[in-house]
Design an enzyme around this catalytic site. Structure first.
Site, PDB file in Angstrom:
ATOM      1  N   HIS A  55       0.500  -1.178  -0.344  1.00 42.38           N
ATOM      2  CA  HIS A  55       0.526  -0.314  -0.307  1.00 42.38           C
ATOM      3  C   HIS A  55       0.697   1.003   0.043  1.00 42.38           C
ATOM      4  O   HIS A  55       2.287   1.280   0.139  1.00 42.38           O
ATOM      5  CB  HIS A  55      -1.326   0.039   1.044  1.00 42.38           C
ATOM      6  CG  HIS A  55       0.018   0.474   2.572  1.00 42.38           C
ATOM      7  ND1 HIS A  55       0.219  -0.769   3.096  1.00 42.38           N
ATOM      8  CD2 HIS A  55      -0.169   1.709   3.012  1.00 42.38           C
ATOM      9  CE1 HIS A  55       1.049  -0.667   4.393  1.00 42.38           C
ATOM     10  NE2 HIS A  55       1.007   1.100   4.560  1.00 42.38           N
ATOM     11  N   HIS A 137       5.717   5.881  -0.586  1.00 40.97           N
ATOM     12  CA  HIS A 137       5.805   5.157  -1.414  1.00 40.97           C
ATOM     13  C   HIS A 137       5.926   3.648  -0.710  1.00 40.97           C
ATOM     14  O   HIS A 137       4.380   3.817  -0.516  1.00 40.97           O
ATOM     15  CB  HIS A 137       7.385   4.514  -0.196  1.00 40.97           C
ATOM     16  CG  HIS A 137       7.640   4.810   0.963  1.00 40.97           C
ATOM     17  ND1 HIS A 137       7.047   6.233   1.704  1.00 40.97           N
ATOM     18  CD2 HIS A 137       7.821   3.583   1.395  1.00 40.97           C
ATOM     19  CE1 HIS A 137       7.456   5.995   3.125  1.00 40.97           C
ATOM     20  NE2 HIS A 137       7.213   4.272   3.110  1.00 40.97           N
TER      21      HIS A 137
END
Length: 203
Positions: A55, A137
Site C-alpha cells: 500500500h 512509497h
C-alpha cells in the site's frame, strides 16, 4: 484502533511488484509461520512484506479513539481529490526504519495534493500527524540493512488510483493485516463546459 489513511494498490500491481521482488531480490523471502529459534547475536534477516499488504500511506494516524474516529470520517468527506496514476520506478533503502521500498521517481501532483489534504483533515479531527516531508512509497522489505544486496534491476510498474481508504492495522497469529474500514472516491475535475453539459452548475 491503530490505523492510517492510504491507497490500496490494484491487485495486478501487487502481483507485478511481487514478481519484480522475486527476480530482483532473490535473497529476500517471506516469513513462514514456523519460527526457528534465533541464534544469539545474529542480526535479523530481511523479511518480505506480504503481497496483500502492499500500500501507499498518505497519513499515519496511530492509535485513535471512538471520538477521533467519528471526527475523522466527517473531515475526510471534505477532501476533494481527483484520480491519478503513478509509476513505481525507483528503489531506496531507509536505514532508520530499516526498510527497502519502491517509489515513484516523479510523484503526481494530484497524489501530493491528496496527501496534503488528508493530513490537514486528520489534524482537524484532532489526530496528531507528523510534519515530515511526504515521501510516497511502497514498503517491500522490512529489517533491511546495508548488508542487503541492491536490487538486480529497478521496477517499472504503473498503477491507477480512484479512491483512498482508512486502514486498520492489527496483528494476529498470521501476522500484520491492514483491513480497509472506510473508503472515499477521487472525483475527476470537469471543465466548465462538461459541468454545463451535465447540468452541474452552481446556480
Amino acid at each position: 484502533m491503530r490505523c492510517f489513511i492510504g491507497l490500496d494498490l490494484p491487485a495486478a500491481t501487487k502481483l507485478a511488484l511481487e514478481s519484480w521482488r522475486q527476480k530482483a531480490l532473490p535473497e529476500v523471502k517471506e516469513k513462514t509461520q514456523t519460527k526457528r529459534p534465533a541464534k544469539p547475536n545474529t542480526p535479523a534477516e530481511p523479511a518480505a512484506v506480504p503481497t496483500a499488504n502492499f500500500h501507499i500511506t498518505l497519513a499515519f494516524l496511530g492509535q485513535i479513539d471512538a471520538r477521533q474516529h467519528e471526527a475523522l470520517l466527517q473531515e475526510m468527506n471534505h477532501v476533494k481529490g481527483q484520480p491519478f496514476s503513478l509509476t513505481l520506478n525507483t528503489t531506496a533503502l531507509w536505514e532508520g526504519p530499516k526498510i527497502l521500498l519502491a517509489a515513484p521517481g516523479e510523484p503526481d501532483n494530484a497524489l501530493m495534493d491528496l496527501a496534503r489534504q488528508v493530513r490537514k483533515a486528520a489534524r482537524a479531527a484532532g489526530v496528531q500527524v507528523d510534519n515530515r516531508p511526504y515521501r510516497p512509497h511502497v514498503t517491500l522489505v522490512r529489517k533491511a540493512t546495508d548488508t542487503l544486496p541492491a536490487p538486480l534491476f529497478t521496477p517499472d510498474i504503473s498503477a491507477d488510483f480512484s479512491q483512498f481508504h482508512l486502514f486498520e492495522s492489527f496483528s494476529n497469529a498470521q501476522g500484520v493485516r491492514y483491513p480497509i474500514r472506510h473508503s472515499w472516491p477521487l472525483i475527476p475535475q470537469m471543465s466548465v463546459r462538461e459541468r454545463l453539459r451535465q447540468g452541474l452548475t452552481d446556480n
